[in-house]
Enzyme design. Structure first.
Site: not given
Ligand code: 3HC
Length: 676
Positions: A105, A102, A63, A125
């Site tokens: 999912e 997400g 998400a 998450e």
């Molecule tokens: N939403 C918004 N922005 C995100 C994001 C997300 N889910 N994931 C990454 N970004 C952004 C980062 O903040 C970063 O922004 P910046 O360049 O402005 O600093 C940019 O994307 C690149 O991210 P990384 O520097 O972390 O890039 P990497 O290549 O090192 O890693 C990744 C990529 C493994 C995808 C890592 O970004 C990550 O782990 N992201 C989070 C994944 C996550 O937690 N997903 C679950 C979200 S909650 C959800 O899905 C709820 C659902 O169940 C309803």
């Protein structure tokens, strides 16, 4: 505005491709585009099946976290995934990069999942203090079993495509370079298959005792966190409730957690960690200096640990010691550490020799001449450091970066003593340096921009979280540690016990309290300079050989397995000091311990910030989370202060007679926070 989702056709297969850099987060526009694509597939009789794929470096990574806390735009992710699953034509997820949260999912709602071998899938998450809120806790156990779902969702670490395939989360592996073609072929193959395999329709049976067992096994890891318990309990619903009911309860749990302080704290740290790598005033595309070989001076605990970081990342290291015996001992410890990791399965056995093969041990400082970065980890004394840097000035090649691993000393003074101050900076690793994630990059007055940027880029290669710190005594972390340790000692004198103070810190969520930390680091640190001096409780302990864990005695007594117990002897020493100094005694409460040991840290943080020694408040939080184990669910000291209320912190400091930092007072008066 153009949609990030494009729809295209290959014969009777509809391909929906998301292009939403950088990570294809499932923001509103993506969700709307996917919904429209699914609707197109539903209403167009010429479409037999759908492939959902992503452009760029990854499948949906989750998400869009930046949308959390803002008004929801339709369709919500749960509605979208339900619509995907409900389609009466096969939907195939074509996964590369990371299918996270997400994104995973969405894949679970698809009827089939194909992934390239390098892909990773996960439900991270929990690391944001929330739970998978789009059916993940209900579909994953039905697809891959309860135990796999518990591991993935409650711990948050992703798994490889191969592991996901073994568990049933991925149906088929694609060629690394032929994902789309393989996915389309898969779609054609299953176009006529009915009934469609819908995760929500599967019934699940599992031994109910697995939940309790999982809770117990991981109790230590989950201590203090709210999300894991909630995740386990919603996954439990997948075996004893119908899908719709389980999904509704999952949603409730999600809404509860997303409003929690813990989730706000963990999301703060997610962004703080990424922001920390941005260096004020330096362009992100600045040309970096190549680092092909690193030199490390000193093969003690620090030098060895520092070297291991580079070796593990495949960067050759020349390590220098003064005596053969010390060199052999140091490299022996490194090998043992690698062998230990291999025995625990953390690295492959062949990686031990691979890493050690990149190490060149030597007694000659001159051998550092071909190094691009040289880090000294010698005795913590300005004279010794200056002597080493003076020699490096003559030996190092032009443009080599010269770094000190000092914890406290003035980098500018060291830099000023040689002819190339622009190449000098501090690289403050935390012990054990091969384990701790934090790196303080200390920016000297004259440090060149490309030197800083190179160090920052290198920190990522060696998997550290780096923060820029200015030159000051103790930089960010240790400077804030000092007021805490001083107050903890004062509290001892006034009537508290080491165990009481440590307990309050551990209950707060720290891995250990101030006295447990002293015992681990060494009570004798700083005492050897003048062993005749007995001016404090610490001196008295050191003089009796109570140097901490390494001696089996410090503020606590230790058995052979290093289990601590309260020490009657330490109680006597404390009592003696109380009497000698005539310190008035009072009953110390937990609240007082928090106010007097943690509030001054926030105060010091405000001074650091105001003096420009940290770039931003969130960097200070990152230092404390990754360098000292501050509980991530409290978001670091500055975020924690924001949640407590800065006016409360100021009042607490005043009550105990501290001088309040002007920036802290100003923010409290204006009703502002450190972290916006
Ligand atoms: N939403 C918004 N922005 C995100 C994001 C997300 N889910 N994931 C990454 N970004 C952004 C980062 O903040 C970063 O922004 P910046 O360049 O402005 O600093 C940019 O994307 C690149 O991210 P990384 O520097 O972390 O890039 P990497 O290549 O090192 O890693 C990744 C990529 C493994 C995808 C890592 O970004 C990550 O782990 N992201 C989070 C994944 C996550 O937690 N997903 C679950 C979200 S909650 C959800 O899905 C709820 C659902 O169940 C309803």
């Amino acid at each position: 505005m153009t949609s990030p989702i494009t729809s295209s056709r290959q014969g009777d297969i509809l391909i929906l491709t998301s292009d939403n850099p950088p990570v294809n987060a499932l923001g509103a526009a993506v969700r709307q585009g996917l919904q429209a694509g699914i609707e197109e597939a539903r209403t167009d009789d010429s479409i037999e099946a759908v492939v959902i794929a992503c452009a760029g470096k990854t499948f949906f990574a989750g998400a869009d976290i930046t949308e959390f806390g803002k008004p929801m735009q339709e369709p919500s992710l749960p509605l979208l995934v339900d619509a995907i699953e409900a389609l009466d034509k096969p939907v195939i997820a074509a996964i590369h990069g990371t299918a996270l949260g997400g994104g995973c999912e969405v894949a679970l709602a698809c009827h089939y999942r194909i992934a390239v071998p390098s892909a990773k899938l996960g439900l991270p998450e929990v690391k944001l203090g929330i739970l998978p809120g789009a059916g993940g806790t209900q579909r994953l156990p039905r697809v891959a079993g309860v135990e796999f779902a518990l591991e993935l969702a409650a711990k948050g670490d992703p798994v490889s495509a191969a592991k996901a395939k073994d568990a049933g989360l991925v149906d088929r592996l694609a060629g690394e370079d032929s994902l789309l073609a393989d996915a389309v072929a898969y779609a054609q193959e299953v176009a006529a298959a009915r009934p469609l395999p819908r995760a929500s329709a599967k019934t699940l049976t599992a031994d109910p005792s697995v939940f309790e067992a999982f809770r117990n096994t991981n109790a230590k890891r989950f201590r203090g966190f709210e999300a894991p318990a909630e995740i386990i309990s919603v996954i439990e619903n997948s075996i004893n409730k119908p899908f719709a009911e389980g999904a509704a309860l999952e949603r409730q749990g999600f809404m509860k957690l997303i409003m929690s302080v813990q989730s706000a704290a963990q999301r703060h740290i997610f962004f703080a960690e990424r922001k920390a790598s941005k260096i004020d005033g330096i362009a992100e595309d600045i040309a970096l200096r190549p680092i092909n070989r690193v030199g490390v001076i000193g093969a003690g605990t620090m030098g060895g640990g520092i070297s291991m970081n580079f070796l593990s990342a495949g960067i050759p290291v020349t390590i220098v010691e003064m005596q053969q015996e010390a060199l052999d001992r140091g490299t022996g410890v490194m090998r043992k550490n690698y062998e230990g990791s291999a025995a625990k399965g953390r690295i492959k056995p062949e990686q031990v020799d691979q890493a050690m093969g990149l190490l060149k041990p030597t007694l000659a400082l001159e051998d550092l001449a071909d190094c691009d970065l040289i880090i000294e980890a010698v005795y913590e004394s300005m004279d010794v450091k200056k002597e080493v840097f003076g020699k490096l000035d003559k030996i190092a090649k032009p443009g080599a970066i010269l770094a000190s691993n000092t914890s406290y000393l003035d980098i500018d003074e060291i830099a000023a003593s040689i002819s190339r101050p622009q190449d000098v900076l501090g690289l403050h690793f935390f012990s054990p340096a091969n384990v701790m994630k934090l790196l303080e990059i200390v920016r000297g007055e004259k440090t060149a921009d490309d030197v800083l940027a190179t160090a920052m880029a290198l920190s990522k290669k060696i998997k550290k979280v780096a923060v820029i710190a200015g030159v000051c005594h103790g930089f960010i972390g240790n400077r804030m540690l000092m007021p805490r340790q001083i107050e903890a000692m004062k509290l001892l004198m006034e009537g508290a016990t080491p165990e009481q103070i440590d307990r309050v810190h551990v209950e707060f969520g720290m891995p250990m309290g101030p006295f447990q930390m002293s015992d681990l680091a060494g009570v004798d640190i700083g005492w050897h300079r003048d062993p005749t001096r007995i001016e404090s409780i610490r001196d008295a302990l050191a003089a009796e050989g109570r140097w901490g864990q390494k001696k089996g005695a410090g503020f606590y007594d230790y058995d052979e397995k290093r289990n601590p117990s309260n020490s009657p002897r330490v109680a006597e020493i404390i009592e003696d000091f109380r009497k000698q100094t005539g310190t008035p005694q009072h009953e110390v409460t937990s609240e007082e311990i928090i106010e007097r040991t943690l509030y001054p840290m926030v105060n010091e943080g405000a001074l650091i910030l105001a003096a420009g020694k940290a770039q931003r408040a969130s960097d200070i939080d990152v230092v404390w989370i990754y360098g000292y184990g501050w509980p991530v669910y409290r978001g670091g000291p500055m975020f924690w202060a924001d949640t407590e209320g800065l006016a409360k912190i100021v009042a607490g400091l005043e009550k105990h007679g501290f001088e309040v930092a002007p920036l802290l007072r100003e923010k409290a008066e204006k009703g502002e926070k450190f972290n916006k």
